[in-house]
Design an enzyme around this catalytic site. Structure first.
Site, PDB file in Angstrom:
ATOM      1  N   CYS A   1       0.865  -1.180   0.000  1.00  0.00           N
ATOM      2  CA  CYS A   1       0.000   0.000   0.000  1.00  0.00           C
ATOM      3  C   CYS A   1       0.902   1.230   0.000  1.00  0.00           C
ATOM      4  O   CYS A   1       1.682   1.431   0.939  1.00  0.00           O
ATOM      5  CB  CYS A   1      -0.909  -0.007   1.230  1.00  0.00           C
ATOM      6  SG  CYS A   1      -1.985   1.436   1.283  1.00  0.00           S
ATOM      7  N   GLY A   2       0.790   2.021  -1.056  1.00  0.00           N
ATOM      8  CA  GLY A   2       1.662   3.189  -1.194  1.00  0.00           C
ATOM      9  C   GLY A   2       1.298   4.306  -0.234  1.00  0.00           C
ATOM     10  O   GLY A   2       2.162   4.846   0.469  1.00  0.00           O
ATOM     11  N   HIS A   3       0.007   4.652  -0.181  1.00  0.00           N
ATOM     12  CA  HIS A   3      -0.372   5.747   0.733  1.00  0.00           C
ATOM     13  C   HIS A   3      -0.090   5.324   2.163  1.00  0.00           C
ATOM     14  O   HIS A   3       0.330   6.119   2.999  1.00  0.00           O
ATOM     15  CB  HIS A   3      -1.843   6.157   0.540  1.00  0.00           C
ATOM     16  CG  HIS A   3      -2.806   5.470   1.451  1.00  0.00           C
ATOM     17  ND1 HIS A   3      -3.487   4.317   1.119  1.00  0.00           N
ATOM     18  CD2 HIS A   3      -3.171   5.743   2.723  1.00  0.00           C
ATOM     19  CE1 HIS A   3      -4.236   3.938   2.133  1.00  0.00           C
ATOM     20  NE2 HIS A   3      -4.074   4.785   3.119  1.00  0.00           N
TER      21      HIS A   3
ATOM     22  N   CYS B   1      -3.333   6.757  -4.874  1.00  0.00           N
ATOM     23  CA  CYS B   1      -3.061   5.322  -4.752  1.00  0.00           C
ATOM     24  C   CYS B   1      -1.626   5.002  -5.196  1.00  0.00           C
ATOM     25  O   CYS B   1      -1.319   5.015  -6.395  1.00  0.00           O
ATOM     26  CB  CYS B   1      -4.058   4.480  -5.552  1.00  0.00           C
ATOM     27  SG  CYS B   1      -3.906   2.722  -5.167  1.00  0.00           S
ATOM     28  N   GLY B   2      -0.790   4.683  -4.228  1.00  0.00           N
ATOM     29  CA  GLY B   2       0.622   4.439  -4.534  1.00  0.00           C
ATOM     30  C   GLY B   2       0.841   3.225  -5.412  1.00  0.00           C
ATOM     31  O   GLY B   2       1.603   3.277  -6.398  1.00  0.00           O
ATOM     32  N   THR B   3       0.164   2.110  -5.080  1.00  0.00           N
ATOM     33  CA  THR B   3       0.344   0.916  -5.908  1.00  0.00           C
ATOM     34  C   THR B   3      -0.348   1.105  -7.270  1.00  0.00           C
ATOM     35  O   THR B   3       0.141   0.625  -8.293  1.00  0.00           O
ATOM     36  CB  THR B   3      -0.187  -0.341  -5.196  1.00  0.00           C
ATOM     37  OG1 THR B   3      -1.542  -0.110  -4.780  1.00  0.00           O
ATOM     38  CG2 THR B   3       0.659  -0.698  -3.987  1.00  0.00           C
TER      39      THR B   3
ATOM     40  N   ASP C   1     -10.092   5.411  -3.336  1.00  0.00           N
ATOM     41  CA  ASP C   1      -8.873   5.910  -2.715  1.00  0.00           C
ATOM     42  C   ASP C   1      -8.901   7.435  -2.758  1.00  0.00           C
ATOM     43  O   ASP C   1      -8.996   8.027  -3.838  1.00  0.00           O
ATOM     44  CB  ASP C   1      -7.644   5.355  -3.452  1.00  0.00           C
ATOM     45  CG  ASP C   1      -6.393   5.446  -2.597  1.00  0.00           C
ATOM     46  OD1 ASP C   1      -6.286   6.395  -1.794  1.00  0.00           O
ATOM     47  OD2 ASP C   1      -5.513   4.578  -2.750  1.00  0.00           O
TER      48      ASP C   1
ATOM     49  N   HIS D   1      -8.312  -4.080  -7.837  1.00  0.00           N
ATOM     50  CA  HIS D   1      -8.501  -2.624  -7.851  1.00  0.00           C
ATOM     51  C   HIS D   1      -8.812  -2.200  -9.300  1.00  0.00           C
ATOM     52  O   HIS D   1      -8.348  -2.861 -10.245  1.00  0.00           O
ATOM     53  CB  HIS D   1      -7.243  -1.877  -7.430  1.00  0.00           C
ATOM     54  CG  HIS D   1      -6.842  -2.051  -5.980  1.00  0.00           C
ATOM     55  ND1 HIS D   1      -6.425  -3.246  -5.452  1.00  0.00           N
ATOM     56  CD2 HIS D   1      -6.777  -1.143  -4.970  1.00  0.00           C
ATOM     57  CE1 HIS D   1      -6.127  -3.081  -4.171  1.00  0.00           C
ATOM     58  NE2 HIS D   1      -6.326  -1.809  -3.854  1.00  0.00           N
TER      59      HIS D   1
HETATM   60  O1  PYC Z   1      -1.914   3.628  -1.935  1.00  0.00           O
HETATM   61  O2  PYC Z   1      -1.371   1.663  -2.728  1.00  0.00           O
HETATM   62  C1  PYC Z   1      -2.149   2.429  -2.186  1.00  0.00           C
HETATM   63  C2  PYC Z   1      -3.470   1.908  -1.767  1.00  0.00           C
HETATM   64  C3  PYC Z   1      -3.965   0.654  -1.971  1.00  0.00           C
HETATM   65  C4  PYC Z   1      -5.251   0.636  -1.418  1.00  0.00           C
HETATM   66  C5  PYC Z   1      -5.493   1.868  -0.886  1.00  0.00           C
HETATM   67  N1  PYC Z   1      -4.393   2.632  -1.105  1.00  0.00           N
END
Ligand code: PYC
Length: 308
Positions: free
Chosen positions: A85-87, A234-236, A230, A204
């Protein structure tokens, strides 16, 4: 249970410092499977109302296998345990800094998807170097109930994304419609058997639109497994998006772009080539601490495990 809550571009992260179930000491991917298979009540009680809030992702701190990592972490939302999870990693780095566990500089963090690095620039600003991300399927068409054919790419960025152009504006007013369409697209991907190389389903969906902000390349709506959107870019998801831009020859190594979320928060992104043909994305964003809390679980509370 002691937790610290932060948000990254509006998306909440709840770091669980103590009070988790025993998941053993194996690889983090195995511990993540145990959490998912055996501890749904624990996950629900932390994230669902009345203790949690919509969209919130938990970051459960665990002992890393790799001794060079400052911590291990398993992320989960109200529906699923996440690969990465990036965030959440940006929020985790800011939280570890607040606790005095890391200072400015570069640190390794172990996740079920692999080891990532964080660079803490100041109390709020973090760059995450993600695991190798890649485009999996180019221009796949799925038959979406009530809509018809939708064409997009499937890509991996630590989670599994289907990425298509939004057929209408990516604005907060359209969040209900974007959510409904994304859920229908994810269902169609699953029905069509569109998967990663080991049968991983799409978990996702990204609907990508134009941004009113000239500095941003795209404004992306991202649907998470719990059917929440999100609030961050969303980092990923941004990693998966960058892998598609790179595969299409639309983004050069080291070139920096800005991606926005549906609420207008932003990340800066670039990549370097990965060792097996994908890309290693670098994501820079900001998180802010919101609360340090002790969650109480009263045995007599009829909603101890959340409102399911
Ligand atoms: O930021 O990767 C992300 C992420 C995944 C699900 C919610 N945020």
């Amino acid at each position: 249970m002691h937790v610290i809550d932060s948000h990254t571009g509006g998306m909440p992260t709840r770091v669980i410092l103590e009070g988790s179930p025993d998941l053993g000491s194996g690889p983090l991917s195995a511990r993540a499977k145990t959490l998912s298979a055996e501890h749904a009540d624990f996950c629900n009680s932390v994230l669902l109302e009345p203790r949690g809030q919509a969209g919130m992702v938990a970051a459960l701190l665990v002992e890393p296998v790799d001794p060079e990592c400052v911590t291990g972490v398993i992320y989960f939302d109200a529906d699923a345990v996440l690969g990465m999870c990036g965030h959440g990693t940006i929020g985790l780095a800011v939280t570890l800094a607040r606790m005095g566990r890391i200072s400015q500089g570069i640190h390794k963090i172990e996740t079920p998807a692999g080891v990532v690095t964080v660079e803490l620039h100041d109390a709020n600003t973090v760059s995450v170097t993600n695991i190798e991300s890649r485009r999996i399927h180019h221009q796949a068409t799925v038959d979406v109930e009530g809509v018809g054919a939708v064409t997009g790419d499937m890509a991996y960025g630590g989670n599994w994304f289907f990425i298509a152009d939004a057929p209408f504006e990516v604005t907060t007013a359209n969040i209900p419609a974007l959510t409904d369409l994304s859920v229908a697209i994810r269902d169609a991907c699953i029905r069509a058997g569109l998967t990663g190389p080991e049968g991983q389903p799409v978990d996702h969906v990204i609907l990508s639109g134009a941004s009113p902000n000239a500095a941003a390349l795209r404004r992306n709506f991202v649907l998470c497994p719990d059917n929440e959107y999100d609030r961050s870019p969303c980092g990923t998801g941004s990693s998966a998006f960058v892998s598609c831009l790179a595969a299409a020859g639309q983004l050069a190594e080291g070139e920096e772009i800005v991606l926005e979320s549906v609420i207008g928060s932003s990340y800066r992104l670039s990549y370097r080539p990965g060792p097996t043909g994908g890309v290693i994305p670098r994501i820079t964003g900001q998180a802010h601490i919101m609360a340090e809390t002790t969650l109480v679980f009263d045995q007599n509370d009829p909603f101890k495990a959340g409102i399911v």
